[in-house]
Design a protein around this motif. Structure first.
Motif, PDB file in Angstrom:
ATOM      1  N   ASN A 488       7.007  -9.685   1.070  1.00  0.00           N
ATOM      2  CA  ASN A 488       8.164  -8.987   1.646  1.00  0.00           C
ATOM      3  C   ASN A 488       7.980  -8.814   3.151  1.00  0.00           C
ATOM      4  OD1 ASN A 488       9.521  -8.306  -0.966  1.00  0.00           O
ATOM      5  ND2 ASN A 488       7.635  -7.136  -1.282  1.00  0.00           N
ATOM      6  N   PRO A 489       8.034  -9.893   3.898  1.00  0.00           N
ATOM      7  CA  PRO A 489       7.803  -9.785   5.341  1.00  0.00           C
ATOM      8  C   PRO A 489       8.796  -8.845   6.015  1.00  0.00           C
ATOM      9  CG  PRO A 489       8.766 -11.920   4.771  1.00  0.00           C
ATOM     10  CD  PRO A 489       8.373 -11.266   3.487  1.00  0.00           C
ATOM     11  N   GLY A 490       8.274  -7.982   6.873  1.00  0.00           N
ATOM     12  CA  GLY A 490       9.102  -7.053   7.617  1.00  0.00           C
ATOM     13  C   GLY A 490       9.521  -5.826   6.835  1.00  0.00           C
ATOM     14  N   LYS A 491       9.051  -5.718   5.585  1.00  0.00           N
ATOM     15  CA  LYS A 491       9.438  -4.575   4.758  1.00  0.00           C
ATOM     16  C   LYS A 491       8.227  -3.696   4.453  1.00  0.00           C
ATOM     17  CE  LYS A 491      13.424  -6.794   2.594  1.00  0.00           C
ATOM     18  NZ  LYS A 491      14.088  -7.158   1.318  1.00  0.00           N
ATOM     19  N   PRO A 492       8.457  -2.391   4.416  1.00  0.00           N
ATOM     20  CA  PRO A 492       7.339  -1.481   4.138  1.00  0.00           C
ATOM     21  C   PRO A 492       7.149  -1.285   2.641  1.00  0.00           C
ATOM     22  CG  PRO A 492       9.286  -0.201   4.606  1.00  0.00           C
ATOM     23  CD  PRO A 492       9.695  -1.654   4.729  1.00  0.00           C
ATOM     24  N   SER A 493       5.997  -0.754   2.281  1.00  0.00           N
ATOM     25  CA  SER A 493       5.792  -0.324   0.897  1.00  0.00           C
ATOM     26  C   SER A 493       5.206   1.075   0.930  1.00  0.00           C
ATOM     27  CB  SER A 493       4.844  -1.268   0.167  1.00  0.00           C
ATOM     28  OG  SER A 493       3.513  -1.084   0.611  1.00  0.00           O
ATOM     29  N   PHE A 494       5.517   1.853  -0.087  1.00  0.00           N
ATOM     30  CA  PHE A 494       4.939   3.188  -0.181  1.00  0.00           C
ATOM     31  C   PHE A 494       3.506   3.084  -0.676  1.00  0.00           C
ATOM     32  CE2 PHE A 494       4.911   7.477  -2.461  1.00  0.00           C
ATOM     33  CZ  PHE A 494       4.611   8.175  -1.305  1.00  0.00           C
ATOM     34  N   GLY A 495       3.304   2.333  -1.757  1.00  0.00           N
ATOM     35  CA  GLY A 495       1.938   2.069  -2.222  1.00  0.00           C
ATOM     36  C   GLY A 495       1.393   3.034  -3.244  1.00  0.00           C
ATOM     37  N   ALA A 496       2.186   4.061  -3.605  1.00  0.00           N
ATOM     38  CA  ALA A 496       1.780   4.968  -4.680  1.00  0.00           C
ATOM     39  C   ALA A 496       2.676   4.715  -5.874  1.00  0.00           C
ATOM     40  CB  ALA A 496       1.897   6.425  -4.232  1.00  0.00           C
ATOM     41  N   MET A 497       2.119   4.885  -7.044  1.00  0.00           N
ATOM     42  CA  MET A 497       2.913   4.709  -8.255  1.00  0.00           C
ATOM     43  C   MET A 497       2.453   5.691  -9.317  1.00  0.00           C
ATOM     44  SD  MET A 497       1.306   0.990  -9.111  1.00  0.00           S
ATOM     45  CE  MET A 497       1.432   0.553  -7.373  1.00  0.00           C
ATOM     46  N   GLY A 498       3.312   5.914 -10.309  1.00  0.00           N
ATOM     47  CA  GLY A 498       2.955   6.855 -11.353  1.00  0.00           C
ATOM     48  C   GLY A 498       4.104   7.042 -12.315  1.00  0.00           C
ATOM     49  N   ARG A 499       4.055   8.129 -13.068  1.00  0.00           N
ATOM     50  CA  ARG A 499       5.114   8.460 -14.017  1.00  0.00           C
ATOM     51  C   ARG A 499       5.757   9.767 -13.602  1.00  0.00           C
ATOM     52  NH1 ARG A 499       2.928   7.182 -20.164  1.00  0.00           N
ATOM     53  NH2 ARG A 499       2.734   4.921 -19.922  1.00  0.00           N
ATOM     54  N   GLY A 500       7.092   9.785 -13.729  1.00  0.00           N
ATOM     55  CA  GLY A 500       7.775  10.983 -13.281  1.00  0.00           C
ATOM     56  C   GLY A 500       7.559  11.147 -11.790  1.00  0.00           C
ATOM     57  N   ASN A 501       7.021  12.294 -11.392  1.00  0.00           N
ATOM     58  CA  ASN A 501       6.721  12.489  -9.969  1.00  0.00           C
ATOM     59  C   ASN A 501       5.226  12.600  -9.705  1.00  0.00           C
ATOM     60  OD1 ASN A 501       6.347  14.994 -11.157  1.00  0.00           O
ATOM     61  ND2 ASN A 501       7.067  16.126  -9.360  1.00  0.00           N
ATOM     62  N   LYS A 502       4.397  12.345 -10.740  1.00  0.00           N
ATOM     63  CA  LYS A 502       2.943  12.475 -10.567  1.00  0.00           C
ATOM     64  C   LYS A 502       2.326  11.133 -10.186  1.00  0.00           C
ATOM     65  CE  LYS A 502       0.610  15.362 -13.067  1.00  0.00           C
ATOM     66  NZ  LYS A 502       0.087  16.259 -12.011  1.00  0.00           N
ATOM     67  N   TYR A 508      -4.901   0.365  -1.872  1.00  0.00           N
ATOM     68  CA  TYR A 508      -5.550   0.239  -0.566  1.00  0.00           C
ATOM     69  C   TYR A 508      -4.621  -0.465   0.434  1.00  0.00           C
ATOM     70  CZ  TYR A 508      -8.939  -1.060   3.011  1.00  0.00           C
ATOM     71  OH  TYR A 508      -9.596  -1.211   4.192  1.00  0.00           O
ATOM     72  N   GLY A 509      -4.601   0.047   1.676  1.00  0.00           N
ATOM     73  CA  GLY A 509      -3.880  -0.602   2.758  1.00  0.00           C
ATOM     74  C   GLY A 509      -2.406  -0.300   2.817  1.00  0.00           C
ATOM     75  N   THR A 510      -1.911   0.519   1.908  1.00  0.00           N
ATOM     76  CA  THR A 510      -0.482   0.849   1.908  1.00  0.00           C
ATOM     77  C   THR A 510      -0.245   2.159   2.666  1.00  0.00           C
ATOM     78  OG1 THR A 510      -0.650   2.070  -0.183  1.00  0.00           O
ATOM     79  CG2 THR A 510      -0.192  -0.290  -0.326  1.00  0.00           C
ATOM     80  N   SER A 511       1.017   2.472   2.857  1.00  0.00           N
ATOM     81  CA  SER A 511       1.371   3.691   3.593  1.00  0.00           C
ATOM     82  C   SER A 511       0.785   4.935   2.926  1.00  0.00           C
ATOM     83  CB  SER A 511       2.900   3.821   3.665  1.00  0.00           C
ATOM     84  OG  SER A 511       3.483   2.654   4.192  1.00  0.00           O
ATOM     85  N   ALA A 512       0.918   5.024   1.617  1.00  0.00           N
ATOM     86  CA  ALA A 512       0.414   6.192   0.892  1.00  0.00           C
ATOM     87  C   ALA A 512      -1.093   6.323   1.027  1.00  0.00           C
ATOM     88  CB  ALA A 512       0.808   6.092  -0.579  1.00  0.00           C
ATOM     89  N   TYR A 513      -1.793   5.199   0.986  1.00  0.00           N
ATOM     90  CA  TYR A 513      -3.259   5.208   1.082  1.00  0.00           C
ATOM     91  C   TYR A 513      -3.711   5.660   2.475  1.00  0.00           C
ATOM     92  CZ  TYR A 513      -8.088   3.576   0.445  1.00  0.00           C
ATOM     93  OH  TYR A 513      -9.459   3.503   0.354  1.00  0.00           O
ATOM     94  N   ILE A 514      -3.094   5.082   3.486  1.00  0.00           N
ATOM     95  CA  ILE A 514      -3.514   5.353   4.872  1.00  0.00           C
ATOM     96  C   ILE A 514      -3.260   6.809   5.262  1.00  0.00           C
ATOM     97  CG2 ILE A 514      -3.025   4.798   7.300  1.00  0.00           C
ATOM     98  CD1 ILE A 514      -2.380   1.920   6.299  1.00  0.00           C
ATOM     99  N   TYR A 515      -2.150   7.365   4.764  1.00  0.00           N
ATOM    100  CA  TYR A 515      -1.759   8.696   5.256  1.00  0.00           C
ATOM    101  C   TYR A 515      -2.016   9.826   4.245  1.00  0.00           C
ATOM    102  CZ  TYR A 515       0.131   6.343   9.294  1.00  0.00           C
ATOM    103  OH  TYR A 515       0.266   5.600  10.445  1.00  0.00           O
ATOM    104  N   GLY A 516      -2.801   9.537   3.202  1.00  0.00           N
ATOM    105  CA  GLY A 516      -3.367  10.636   2.446  1.00  0.00           C
ATOM    106  C   GLY A 516      -2.694  11.095   1.183  1.00  0.00           C
TER     107      GLY A 516
END
Length: 594
Positions: A488-502, A508-516
């Motif tokens: 997906n060139p030029g597109k961001p990813s969140f990088g976290a996944m789960g069920r519901g809201n948990k 590694y290397g995604t927005s969620a990983y880098i920013y905690g």
């Protein structure tokens, strides 16, 4: 009168033998109340040498060959007792899986126990009102001194069950003989009212035992024909005499089920009841059948030296599961291609998908596939939230490496040889001639020999190291353009996944990983808007955009400012060149079985 009794003795001898009178060790398995999930088992030892000792150790295996995890099967044994001469004798547990029996005074010993069986898998036991399924390792206590002697198993099905299927010779009604304990462990039983399909291929009778609670809707003739194609294509890799006298497929049809386990003369596979009506599911099921049938050679006969004879109490370590399982994963697709069950385009799609799987798992850059094989006992079956960032599957990575080795050999030999020749040579020279496994070095040397070049650097970089594979170089060898690029060139990813809201995983290397963002965070809001699902977090956003994510962590609300980064996921595009060069055409056709 004496002649009459002599004749009577001769006539009754086979019956006596079938019930264990002439066997060093025999078993009786009954299931009087299948709805309670308990098998009732009796083990009788009559070997004179063993009975001379002042004690006999009865042991339970701790793991099942083909499934590399210590599972502590003794936990399912209850109410164990021992008798000799009609009297109860001492049976004392001396370790987690050992019972010491004493007081038999040279008499035959019988140990009885109840075995709880209610785990749905291909490696364990299951019993309910609809059927019974038995694996040897978690079922039969063994006596170490008798492991290489004949074993007899008498199955007493519940009155509601009409069939017993197992890949062992039947010496009398529902009584089966195994040459040794290894073969008994390697011969699962299906007990119930399953449908049995039969066919002959390569001079070998094959049976399919289909268990399902739901009526199966399928064209039996077509299914049998597809099985035959897989059997024939699998055999073509090794050639020669088929190693089995008979072969049994046990197939459990359960909603959402999948997976299989290989055995010397049989396999157990799981699929969903609607697998035959859904083209995608059916292709996947046939791939599973091909995978497990190929194991008939690879692993069960052609094997790393550590994988047989087995130590059933402890881990059996090897660096080579990437060959045992990974090569089998590659060949399951290759077999479907040989059998014309899938097209060339579909084969290329499968290869690309496997490459994408490993290249999008950061653990591929952390863990060498040899280490993944060695650590199967502590990591593969015990994945956690960080496994994708720290490990690689020896199935996926091994399958990718098998294809690349195949392309190297086909290219180097201008289409005269392939990876088949490596496997065939090792099978003929080690298993058929000596019945021994290969060492790591023997495998590496055979690959180099068939390829006509020293492949040591290849193994150092990609098997014992974690360098990114030069896909362009290797696919070029078989006249295919290969390009690894961003999905997906030029597109961001969140990088976290789960069920519901948990949050259950952060890559590694995604927005969620880098920013905690942490696993177990409950995501409450994104930029003040209530959270709905993980996919929508970056919907309509660009790389470099800033968002604020509010989470509930250990009871405390925390707002995390996040700058969205490029989605790191990649894909590979594979495109045949269709060159006019005759040699290139020959190589491509060899690779794709055209």
């Amino acid at each position: 009168m004496s002649k009459y009794f002599a004749l009577l003795a001769l006539l009754t001898l086979p019956l006596a033998a079938a019930f264990g009178a002439s066997y060093p060790i025999s078993y009786e398995v009954s299931m009087p109340e299948p709805h309670t999930h308990y098998f009732e088992i009796k083990v009788k030892v009559e070997d004179p040498q063993v009975l001379k000792a002042d004690h006999i150790d009865f042991k339970m295996a701790t793991w099942t060959p083909g499934s590399y995890l210590i599972r502590e099967y003794a936990k399912n044994i209850e109410s164990l007792k021992a008798t000799a001469g009609g009297k109860e004798i001492s049976a004392v547990k001396t370790s987690k899986n050992t019972w010491k029996v004493t007081g038999h005074k040279g008499q035959a010993v019988e140990v009885s126990y109840r075995l709880y069986a209610f785990e749905i898998s291909v490696r364990t036991n299951f019993l309910d009102a609809s059927h019974g399924y038995i694996n040897g390792a978690p079922t039969f206590l063994y006596v170490p001194q008798l492991m290489n002697k004949k074993h007899l198993v008498k199955i007493i099905p519940h009155a509601s069950f009409s069939k017993v299927s197992v890949a062992l010779p039947e010496v009398s009604k529902n009584a089966f003989e195994a040459e040794n304990f290894d073969l008994l462990v390697d011969s699962p039983f299906e007990i119930g009212n399953h449908e049995i399909l039969e066919f002959e291929a390569l001079g070998v009778k094959h049976k399919i035992a289909n268990y399902s609670l739901e009526p199966l809707v399928y064209d039996r003739a077509k299914v049998i024909e597809d099985y035959k194609k897989i059997v024939t294509a699998s055999h073509s890799i090794f050639g020669g005499k088929h190693p089995c006298k008979e072969y049994l497929f046990i197939v459990h049809h359960l909603p959402g089920a999948g997976g299989g386990l290989e055995h010397l003369n049989s396999t157990t596979c799981m699929t969903s009841p609607d697998a035959y009506q859904n083209p995608g599911k059916y292709e996947g099921f046939l791939g599973l059948i091909a995978h497990e049938y190929f194991h008939l050679w690879n692993v069960k006969r052609l094997r790393p030296i550590a994988l047989g004879p087995f130590d059933y109490e402890n881990e059996n370590y090897t660096n080579m599961l990437w060959v045992s399982e990974g090569f089998t994963s590659y060949y399951q697709s290759d077999i479907l291609r040989r059998a014309n069950i899938i097209s060339t385009d579909r084969m290329l799609t499968m290869l690309a998908g496997n490459i994408g799987t490993i290249e999008n798992q950061y653990g591929n850059k952390v863990q060498p596939v040899a280490e993944s094989s060695w650590d199967a006992w502590i990591k593969y079956y015990r994945s956690n939230e960080n496994s994708a960032n720290s490990t690689v599957s020896y199935y996926n990575k091994g399958g990718v490496l098998a294809n690349i080795l195949n392309m190297i050999i086909i290219s180097n030999t201008k289409g005269e040889k392939s990876l088949d020749d490596v496997l065939k040579n090792l099978y003929n020279n080690l298993y058929l001639k000596k019945d021994i496994g290969f060492t790591d070095q023997q495998f590496f040397d055979e690959c180099s020999k068939v390829a006509g070049e020293d492949l040591t650097p290849f193994f150092q970089k990609y098997v014992f190291g974690t360098e990114t594979i030069d896909y362009t170089k290797y696919f070029n060898m078989v006249d295919v353009d290969a390009k690894l690029e961003l999905s997906n060139p030029g597109k961001p990813s969140f990088g976290a996944m789960g069920r519901g809201n948990k949050v259950a995983r952060v890559d590694y290397g995604t927005s969620a990983y880098i920013y905690g963002i942490n696993v177990n965070d409950d995501i409450l809001e994104v930029d003040g808007v209530p959270f709905t699902n993980f996919e929508k977090v970056v919907e309509g956003k660009k790389v470099g955009d800033k968002i604020n994510v509010t989470v509930l962590r250990a009871g405390t609300k925390i707002t995390l400012p996040i700058t969205l980064v490029q989605d790191p996921r990649v894909r590979i595009n594979l495109k045949p060149r269709n060159s006019a060069d005759p040699t290139a055409q020959k190589i491509f056709k060899k690779w794709m079985h055209l």
